[in-house]
Design a protein around this motif. Structure first.
Motif: not given
Ligand code: CLF
Ligand code: SF4
Length: 297
Positions: A17-19, A197-198, A224-227, A263-271
């Motif tokens: 679900p994260c990737y 993660n950044s 790359h998940n920018i939080m 790098a591909n961005l993750m935009r659905h992270c829910r921390q």
């Protein structure tokens, strides 16, 4: 989707679900909080709560032994059939607690071989554990990388504990940076999918994250998940820099947009919290406390 990547990579991401943004509508993950210790100090971390490199600050997770963790995984897997991924993401650093982390992975391979394994780390100890990560079939690793310049890192990390000693200042940030880059290269060379993660900290690493994005793409990071830094006074975040605020939604989006093409961005992270259970954004951890699992067994 499967048209954008080699078949063996698609196999690893299609149920995660994260990737995979698509997968997060259909598959669930869970975390087990078996890793209490940490080997670095981030200015934004309050040790009373879960690791904010992968988690929502201000949450206290129920710590488990590896045996308790496996019981919980089996209980959740039978209650939630969409549960495909087990992650170790704290409450400290998974690789600052290698015995607990890898004992959990070993037991899970025996008792629940179909569940994909995932872990998240600050990267300091990572180069020492790549063989075990591969040995226990951990397919997905997240490294939190907030800088690729030790001068920026010095503002984020007051100290690290490395090679039996506490190191501070620029030297600490330099060692952490070198270990993160080495660990990332070692994992991608062995075929482990790495997400970075950044934590976006306004005025500290906002523009710099564009450099981070390029550097991690060049070393093979998959996502790359920018939080956003979640700064809440009552949680004591950024005790080293009083009044540090988190980014606005617009500031976060501006940095993410500036990284487009890298790098591909993750935009659905829910921390998620370190003992999260369920679909992303859903929190069913209260249904699976130790006490309740004992009742199910
Ligand atoms: Fe957990 Fe992290 Fe693995 Fe996912 S969470 S260890 S990669 S299984 Fe996912 Fe949660 Fe965001 Fe993490 S939404 S905080 S990215
Ligand atoms: Fe806290 Fe995580 Fe940083 Fe360790 S790596 S200091 S647990 S935020």
């Amino acid at each position: 989707g499967p048209e954008d990547m080699p078949a063996e990579i698609w196999e690893k991401v299609k149920n995660h679900p994260c990737y995979s943004e698509e997968a997060h509508h259909h598959f669930a993950r869970m975390h087990v909080a078996v890793a209490p210790a940490c080997n670095i100090q981030c200015h934004y971390c309050n040790r009373k709560y879960d690791c904010s490199n992968e988690s929502r600050p201000g949450v206290v997770s129920q710590k488990l032994t590896p045996e308790q963790a496996v019981k919980k995984v089996l209980a959740v897997a039978s209650a939630i059939p969409q549960m495909t991924v087990l992650g170790i993401a704290g409450p400290g650093d998974s690789l600052a607690n290698p015995q607990k982390t890898f004992e959990t992975m070993r037991l899970l391979q025996q008792h629940a071989p179909d569940i994909k394994l995932c872990l998240s780390t600050n990267g300091l100890a990572l180069p020492d554990w790549v063989d075990e990560i591969v040995q226990y079939n951990v397919d997905h690793v997240t490294i939190t990388i907030n800088m690729v310049d030790p001068a920026v890192g010095e503002k984020i990390y007051p100290w690290i504990f490395h090679d039996h000693r506490r190191v501070t200042g620029l030297e600490a940030a330099r060692i952490l940076h070198e270990r993160q880059m080495l660990g990332l290269e070692m994992l991608t060379a062995r075929g482990v999918l790495v997400k970075v993660n950044s934590v976006l900290i306004p005025g500290v690493n906002d523009e710099h994250l564009i450099e981070v994005n390029k550097a991690v793409k060049a070393r093979g990071a998959f996502l790359h998940n920018i939080m956003p830094l979640i700064s809440e006074a009552e949680h004591g975040t950024f005790y080293g820099l009083n009044g540090q605020r988190g980014p606005t939604a617009q500031e976060l989006k501006a940095v993410q947009d500036a990284c487009a093409g890298g790098a591909n961005l993750m935009r659905h992270c829910r921390q998620c919290r370190a003992d999260a259970v369920g679909m992303l954004g859903e929190d069913r951890s209260d249904e699976f406390t130790l006490e309740k699992i004992e009742d199910l067994a």
